[in-house]
Motif scaffolding. Structure first.
Motif, short mmCIF file in Angstrom:
data_model
loop_
_atom_site.label_atom_id
_atom_site.label_comp_id
_atom_site.label_asym_id
_atom_site.label_seq_id
_atom_site.Cartn_x
_atom_site.Cartn_y
_atom_site.Cartn_z
N TYR A 7 0.83 -1.19 0.00
CA TYR A 7 0.00 0.00 0.00
C TYR A 7 0.87 1.24 0.00
CZ TYR A 7 -4.37 -2.43 0.74
OH TYR A 7 -5.48 -3.21 0.56
N SER A 8 0.46 2.20 -0.79
CA SER A 8 1.11 3.51 -0.75
C SER A 8 0.10 4.49 -0.15
CB SER A 8 1.51 3.97 -2.16
OG SER A 8 0.37 4.14 -2.97
N LEU A 9 0.64 5.55 0.42
CA LEU A 9 -0.20 6.61 0.97
C LEU A 9 0.12 7.88 0.20
CD1 LEU A 9 0.29 5.85 4.77
CD2 LEU A 9 -1.55 5.10 3.27
N GLU A 11 -0.94 12.07 -0.24
CA GLU A 11 -1.67 13.23 0.26
C GLU A 11 -1.30 14.45 -0.59
OE1 GLU A 11 -0.76 14.32 4.28
OE2 GLU A 11 1.36 14.53 3.88
N LEU A 69 -2.28 0.32 8.45
CA LEU A 69 -1.56 1.48 7.91
C LEU A 69 -1.74 2.70 8.80
CD1 LEU A 69 -2.52 1.15 4.15
CD2 LEU A 69 -0.27 0.73 5.16
N SER A 72 -4.80 9.07 9.08
CA SER A 72 -4.59 10.47 8.70
C SER A 72 -4.92 11.41 9.85
CB SER A 72 -5.43 10.81 7.47
OG SER A 72 -6.79 10.58 7.74
N VAL A 78 -5.49 11.40 3.67
CA VAL A 78 -4.49 10.55 3.01
C VAL A 78 -5.22 9.46 2.25
CG1 VAL A 78 -2.58 8.95 3.39
CG2 VAL A 78 -2.77 11.00 4.79
N ARG A 79 -4.89 9.33 0.96
CA ARG A 79 -5.48 8.28 0.14
C ARG A 79 -4.59 7.05 0.19
NH1 ARG A 79 -8.61 9.16 -4.57
NH2 ARG A 79 -6.93 8.24 -5.76
N ARG A 80 -5.21 5.89 0.21
CA ARG A 80 -4.48 4.63 0.19
C ARG A 80 -4.64 4.00 -1.19
NH1 ARG A 80 -7.21 2.62 5.78
NH2 ARG A 80 -6.04 3.99 7.14
#
Length: 86
Positions: A7-9, A11, A69, A72, A78-80
């Motif tokens: 997973y990436s985060l 923002e 994870l 926020s 923050v989008r995952r």
């Protein structure tokens, strides 16, 4: 190399740029004008890091589940995004 999923985060910074990172791959960070640009940079960085793990004989870091994870809290939203690295 085997496929891996992390997973990436992502923002959006106050200046309008996007910032992204992969919590389970320290050093895998990116910034750019668009989310797409950040996702491409993160994918390249993750591939490079996983290649280095493979070439050195070290195991790749385990990917944590989405509910583990960082949240926020106290930050902008923050989008995952699940990245499939292959």
């Amino acid at each position: 190399m085997l496929d891996a999923c992390y997973y990436s985060l992502i923002e959006r910074a106050e200046d309008g740029r996007f910032l992204g990172w992969i919590p389970d791959l320290p050093g895998a960070t990116a910034s750019g004008r668009t989310e797409d640009e950040v996702v491409q940079q993160l994918s390249q960085s993750a591939r490079q890091q996983l290649h280095e793990f493979l070439m050195s004989g070290r195991p790749a870091p385990a990917a944590r589940p989405v509910d583990a994870l960082p949240s926020s809290e106290g930050r902008r939203e923050v989008r995952r995004l699940l990245l499939i690295i292959g």
